[in-house]
Design a protein around this motif. Structure first.
Motif, PDB file in Angstrom:
ATOM      1  N   GLU A 150      -9.405  23.379  -0.783  1.00 20.96           N
ATOM      2  CA  GLU A 150      -8.159  23.128  -1.521  1.00 20.96           C
ATOM      3  C   GLU A 150      -7.157  22.337  -0.664  1.00 20.96           C
ATOM      4  OE1 GLU A 150      -7.463  23.823  -4.639  1.00 20.96           O
ATOM      5  OE2 GLU A 150      -5.337  23.294  -4.538  1.00 20.96           O
ATOM      6  N   ASP A 151      -6.353  21.513  -1.340  1.00 21.54           N
ATOM      7  CA  ASP A 151      -5.326  20.739  -0.639  1.00 21.54           C
ATOM      8  C   ASP A 151      -4.097  21.572  -0.329  1.00 21.54           C
ATOM      9  OD1 ASP A 151      -6.424  18.142  -0.391  1.00 21.54           O
ATOM     10  OD2 ASP A 151      -6.220  17.886  -2.568  1.00 21.54           O
ATOM     11  N   CYS A 152      -3.325  21.069   0.640  1.00 15.27           N
ATOM     12  CA  CYS A 152      -2.061  21.684   1.039  1.00 15.27           C
ATOM     13  C   CYS A 152      -1.060  21.684  -0.125  1.00 15.27           C
ATOM     14  CB  CYS A 152      -1.490  20.903   2.217  1.00 15.27           C
ATOM     15  SG  CYS A 152       0.153  21.390   2.754  1.00 15.27           S
ATOM     16  N   PHE A 153      -0.244  22.736  -0.171  1.00 16.13           N
ATOM     17  CA  PHE A 153       0.787  22.878  -1.192  1.00 16.13           C
ATOM     18  C   PHE A 153       1.716  21.648  -1.226  1.00 16.13           C
ATOM     19  CE2 PHE A 153       4.880  24.558  -2.769  1.00 16.13           C
ATOM     20  CZ  PHE A 153       4.467  25.274  -3.891  1.00 16.13           C
ATOM     21  N   ASN A 154       1.914  21.013  -0.075  1.00 10.66           N
ATOM     22  CA  ASN A 154       2.858  19.891   0.009  1.00 10.66           C
ATOM     23  C   ASN A 154       2.212  18.517  -0.128  1.00 10.66           C
ATOM     24  OD1 ASN A 154       4.974  21.694   0.503  1.00 10.66           O
ATOM     25  ND2 ASN A 154       4.495  21.746   2.697  1.00 10.66           N
ATOM     26  N   ILE A 155       0.976  18.471  -0.597  1.00 12.26           N
ATOM     27  CA  ILE A 155       0.236  17.205  -0.607  1.00 12.26           C
ATOM     28  C   ILE A 155       0.945  16.127  -1.428  1.00 12.26           C
ATOM     29  CG2 ILE A 155      -1.276  17.778  -2.591  1.00 12.26           C
ATOM     30  CD1 ILE A 155      -3.024  16.321   0.254  1.00 12.26           C
ATOM     31  N   SER A 156       1.631  16.550  -2.481  1.00 10.67           N
ATOM     32  CA  SER A 156       2.268  15.565  -3.371  1.00 10.67           C
ATOM     33  C   SER A 156       3.456  14.872  -2.703  1.00 10.67           C
ATOM     34  CB  SER A 156       2.729  16.249  -4.654  1.00 10.67           C
ATOM     35  OG  SER A 156       3.663  17.250  -4.321  1.00 10.67           O
ATOM     36  N   GLN A 157       3.925  15.435  -1.577  1.00 10.64           N
ATOM     37  CA  GLN A 157       5.051  14.792  -0.888  1.00 10.64           C
ATOM     38  C   GLN A 157       4.605  13.652   0.021  1.00 10.64           C
ATOM     39  OE1 GLN A 157       7.248  17.890   1.093  1.00 10.64           O
ATOM     40  NE2 GLN A 157       7.299  19.164  -0.748  1.00 10.64           N
ATOM     41  N   GLY A 158       3.304  13.383   0.046  1.00 14.42           N
ATOM     42  CA  GLY A 158       2.803  12.309   0.900  1.00 14.42           C
ATOM     43  C   GLY A 158       2.594  12.769   2.328  1.00 14.42           C
ATOM     44  N   GLY A 159       2.023  11.896   3.150  1.00 15.68           N
ATOM     45  CA  GLY A 159       1.745  12.260   4.538  1.00 15.68           C
ATOM     46  C   GLY A 159       0.370  12.872   4.680  1.00 15.68           C
ATOM     47  N   LEU A 160       0.048  13.216   5.925  1.00 13.93           N
ATOM     48  CA  LEU A 160      -1.279  13.762   6.217  1.00 13.93           C
ATOM     49  C   LEU A 160      -1.270  15.279   6.140  1.00 13.93           C
ATOM     50  CD1 LEU A 160      -2.440  11.570   9.242  1.00 13.93           C
ATOM     51  CD2 LEU A 160      -3.338  11.545   6.892  1.00 13.93           C
ATOM     52  N   HIS A 161      -2.245  15.812   5.410  1.00 15.21           N
ATOM     53  CA  HIS A 161      -2.346  17.277   5.305  1.00 15.21           C
ATOM     54  C   HIS A 161      -3.801  17.673   5.507  1.00 15.21           C
ATOM     55  CE1 HIS A 161       1.778  17.586   3.687  1.00 15.21           C
ATOM     56  NE2 HIS A 161       1.482  16.400   3.142  1.00 15.21           N
ATOM     57  N   PRO A 162      -4.219  17.738   6.769  1.00 13.82           N
ATOM     58  CA  PRO A 162      -5.644  17.968   7.060  1.00 13.82           C
ATOM     59  C   PRO A 162      -6.155  19.314   6.524  1.00 13.82           C
ATOM     60  CG  PRO A 162      -4.324  18.196   9.057  1.00 13.82           C
ATOM     61  CD  PRO A 162      -3.418  17.651   8.000  1.00 13.82           C
ATOM     62  N   LYS A 163      -7.348  19.279   5.948  1.00 14.69           N
ATOM     63  CA  LYS A 163      -7.999  20.503   5.487  1.00 14.69           C
ATOM     64  C   LYS A 163      -8.839  21.076   6.632  1.00 14.69           C
ATOM     65  CE  LYS A 163      -9.363  18.553   1.396  1.00 14.69           C
ATOM     66  NZ  LYS A 163     -10.033  18.444   0.078  1.00 14.69           N
ATOM     67  N   PRO A 164      -9.210  22.353   6.627  1.00 11.52           N
ATOM     68  CA  PRO A 164      -8.855  23.356   5.633  1.00 11.52           C
ATOM     69  C   PRO A 164      -7.446  23.914   5.847  1.00 11.52           C
ATOM     70  CG  PRO A 164     -10.201  24.337   7.337  1.00 11.52           C
ATOM     71  CD  PRO A 164     -10.074  22.885   7.673  1.00 11.52           C
ATOM     72  N   CYS A 165      -6.892  24.477   4.788  1.00 15.00           N
ATOM     73  CA  CYS A 165      -5.540  25.033   4.843  1.00 15.00           C
ATOM     74  C   CYS A 165      -5.532  26.439   5.408  1.00 15.00           C
ATOM     75  CB  CYS A 165      -4.944  25.058   3.444  1.00 15.00           C
ATOM     76  SG  CYS A 165      -4.487  23.423   2.887  1.00 15.00           S
ATOM     77  N   GLN A 166      -4.342  26.874   5.778  1.00 16.67           N
ATOM     78  CA  GLN A 166      -4.149  28.236   6.257  1.00 16.67           C
ATOM     79  C   GLN A 166      -3.421  29.057   5.188  1.00 16.67           C
ATOM     80  OE1 GLN A 166      -1.929  27.328   9.815  1.00 16.67           O
ATOM     81  NE2 GLN A 166      -3.809  27.028  11.022  1.00 16.67           N
ATOM     82  N   ALA A 167      -3.483  30.382   5.337  1.00 12.42           N
ATOM     83  CA  ALA A 167      -2.839  31.281   4.374  1.00 12.42           C
ATOM     84  C   ALA A 167      -1.398  31.510   4.772  1.00 12.42           C
ATOM     85  CB  ALA A 167      -3.586  32.613   4.333  1.00 12.42           C
ATOM     86  N   ASP A 168      -0.476  31.046   3.966  1.00 13.83           N
ATOM     87  CA  ASP A 168       0.948  31.259   4.257  1.00 13.83           C
ATOM     88  C   ASP A 168       1.492  32.342   3.328  1.00 13.83           C
ATOM     89  OD1 ASP A 168       3.718  30.663   5.072  1.00 13.83           O
ATOM     90  OD2 ASP A 168       3.884  29.869   3.039  1.00 13.83           O
ATOM     91  N   HIS A 169       2.133  33.356   3.934  1.00 11.25           N
ATOM     92  CA  HIS A 169       2.807  34.410   3.149  1.00 11.25           C
ATOM     93  C   HIS A 169       4.060  33.768   2.581  1.00 11.25           C
ATOM     94  CE1 HIS A 169       0.949  37.360   5.967  1.00 11.25           C
ATOM     95  NE2 HIS A 169       1.003  38.129   4.924  1.00 11.25           N
ATOM     96  N   ILE A 170       4.084  33.358   1.405  1.00 10.82           N
ATOM     97  CA  ILE A 170       5.222  32.632   0.836  1.00 10.82           C
ATOM     98  C   ILE A 170       6.573  33.155   1.361  1.00 10.82           C
ATOM     99  CG2 ILE A 170       6.258  31.947  -1.347  1.00 10.82           C
ATOM    100  CD1 ILE A 170       3.222  32.703  -2.391  1.00 10.82           C
ATOM    101  N   GLY A 171       6.773  34.451   1.279  1.00  6.99           N
ATOM    102  CA  GLY A 171       7.938  35.073   1.919  1.00  6.99           C
ATOM    103  C   GLY A 171       7.497  35.605   3.272  1.00  6.99           C
TER     104      GLY A 171
END
Ligand SMILES: [Zn+2]
Ligand SMILES: [Zn+2]
Length: 550
Positions: A264-285
């Protein structure tokens, strides 16, 4: 107050020594009993005089005869004496003289060779903790619990050595355990080490008194034992937050290992820039701000995740508010007031950071409350804040997937369980939480900003007075927990024994503890209101563009 470090192993070791001396496998052992009736466990080679100066040589000869009697030839086999000690040992395991921990004498424990191989696996990485005293069978079970079926693909390569080829084994933990016990461990593989080293004839049973947990060469064994852990990431236990931490940990492991998530892509992928996979688990809060450790994560690439740095963006706050609308709590009791008063004020990066800073001071205040409870010796009450009971359930996610870069599942089933694994998870949470509380106050004192007002002071002291009254019933357990968790070489077996009885005692005292907690809730609410009133104060309004909060 300086107290002498108690020795956990003494009694267990003495019981063991008696069983060995009286066991027929050691019949005829020279000089088993000393002049005062004590067991002559040791037979040093350097005794120059006295009645027992020849014990060492006599026992070596005993081992020689023993070897021959079981078909080991001392003349052709260079390791005949240790092979004999292993072969005649009647129990296959022994307690450690220092800490009492019982380990197998076989090559059943992972060593640095195996850890190096494991850390190279992408889904395991560097934050997964390993223990040198965790049996290989327990380790593979834990890997399976955390990362799922993928480990079966990697196990043959992980365990093969130049002299051992690991065959194809069905994808079943029980089948693997059978193979390891029956075939792999007896070959003494290079990636495993024994729980106790042999040394006949120096000790009567032919093994060092110290096990792998407390190897006498250095303290490293013991400090590693303290790091021993069972789930993914110790940071989540450092801040005493609420939530189903077992399900949350399980899902964190899945984010690392399950292909559903790591493609899966990074949550911020739509903002442009490089977002290398794989992603990490971020506790939203962030946990560090008092948000619950709960089974929902935002997938962030490494760069975005480290840039986030324990703060919240406006998008995080929006997500959390949406979750609350479904009825699921997102924040712990001690931060609930401040969150509810200010979540609506966040509409951009600056206000998100502002709320983060306020929540951080709320946490400082909470941690200082916990410290005063700890200083009062109320360990049992503190343990009631740890939601240990959730470890009695084995979470099962139905239909794991991602929705808009967030983890998602259709349903979560909690299956009751009463296994050793549940106890180990509880023990781990107790150990990390208490030791972190101590460390927190050692390192955070200088920067901490503690809120204190009339209402909070009054409620906190009411709670502490109630706890004093309760000490009639909790005192002995308080002391017991205190001694176990403050002990530097904390005994894992004592900790597990505690973890298995504690939930029963906590449920017996539930009503009283809830009455105490009600005071602390009111006190933290007063803290939250005061912090909320500081919304426009200079301390919290953004000053530098890239401000980092720890
Ligand atoms: Zn030990
Ligand atoms: Zn990213």
């Amino acid at each position: 107050m300086a107290t002498k470090k108690p020795k956990y192993g003494d009694q267990a070791f003495l019981d063991y020594a008696k069983k060995i001396v009286n066991h027929p496998n050691y019949a005829g052992m020279p000089d088993p009993i000393g002049e005062r009736g004590e067991i002559q466990w040791e037979a040093p080679s350097n005794r120059k005089s006295g009645k027992f100066k020849d014990t060492h040589h006599l026992r070596r000869e005993w081992w020689r005869q023993k070897a021959i009697s079981i078909g080991i030839d001392p003349n052709t086999n260079s390791t005949w004496i240790s092979a004999t000690a292993k072969s005649v040992h009647p129990f296959g395991k022994k307690p450690c003289k220092t800490c009492g921990k019982e380990l197998e004498i076989a090559y059943a424990y992972p060593n640095e060779h195996l850890f190096q191989r494991l850390r190279k696996l992408r889904y395991i990485g560097s934050t997964f903790e390993f223990s040198e005293t965790e049996h290989i069978c327990d380790l593979i079970q834990r890997l399976h619990q955390n990362f799922g079926e993928i480990i079966f693909d990697d196990l043959p390569r992980l365990l093969s050595t130049t002299s051992i080829h690991v065959p194809a084994i069905p994808k079943s933990i029980n089948k693997w355990k059978e193979y390891l016990r029956a075939q792999y461990i007896p070959q003494e593989p290079r990636v495993l080490s024994p729980g106790a080293m042999s040394n006949p004839p120096d000790r009567l049973d032919g093994f060092h008194s110290f096990n792998r947990c407390c190897r006498s060469t250095s303290d490293t064994g013991r400090s590693k034992e303290n790091l021993k852990s069972y789930v993914t990431d110790r940071r989540v236990f450092e801040y005493w937050v609420d939530g189903d931490w077992v399900a949350a940990d399980r899902l964190m492991g899945q984010v690392r290992s399950n292909s559903v998530f790591n493609q899966e892509d990074c949550f911020n992928i739509s903002q442009g820039g490089l977002h290398p996979k794989p992603c990490q688990a971020d506790h939203i809060g962030p946990i560090s701000l008092g948000f619950n450790h709960r089974p929902q994560f935002q997938l962030l690439c490494k760069t975005c995740n480290s840039g986030k740095n324990n703060r919240m963006y406006a998008s995080d706050v929006r997500l959390l508010i949406e979750v609350e609308l479904t009825g699921e709590p997102v924040i712990s009791w001690f931060a609930e007031k401040l969150w509810s008063l200010r979540k609506g004020s966040v509409n951009n990066a600056e206000t998100g950071l502002r709320l983060s800073k306020l929540l951080r001071d709320n946490r400082h205040t909470y941690m200082s409350l916990l410290k005063s409870i700890l200083d009062g010796g109320h360990h049992t009450f503190l343990a009631s804040l740890l939601s240990l009971e959730v470890a009695d359930f084995d979470p099962e996610f139905k239909n794991l997937k991602t929705v808009n870069h967030l983890t998602h599942f259709d349903s979560l089933t909690r299956n009751a369980r009463t296994t050793k694994y549940a106890t180990e998870q509880k023990a781990r949470r107790i150990r990390i939480a208490f030791s972190s509380l101590d460390e927190y106050h050692k390192k955070e004192n200088r920067s901490a900003f503690i809120i204190s007002n009339q209402d909070s002071k009054s409620e906190f002291s009411k709670g502490l007075v109630e706890l004093q009254k309760l000490q009639q019933t909790t005192a002995s357990l308080d002391r017991k927990i205190g001694s176990i968790v403050s002990e530097q070489g904390v005994s894992e077996s004592d900790l597990r024994a505690l973890a298995s009885i504690l939930p029963i005692i906590l449920s017996e005292n539930k009503t009283q503890f809830e009455r105490v907690r009600a005071h602390f809730v009111k006190g933290m609410n007063a803290v939250g209101r005061e912090l909320s009133d500081l919304w426009d104060s200079e301390r919290y309004v953004r000053t530098t563009p890239d401000e980092i909060i720890e």
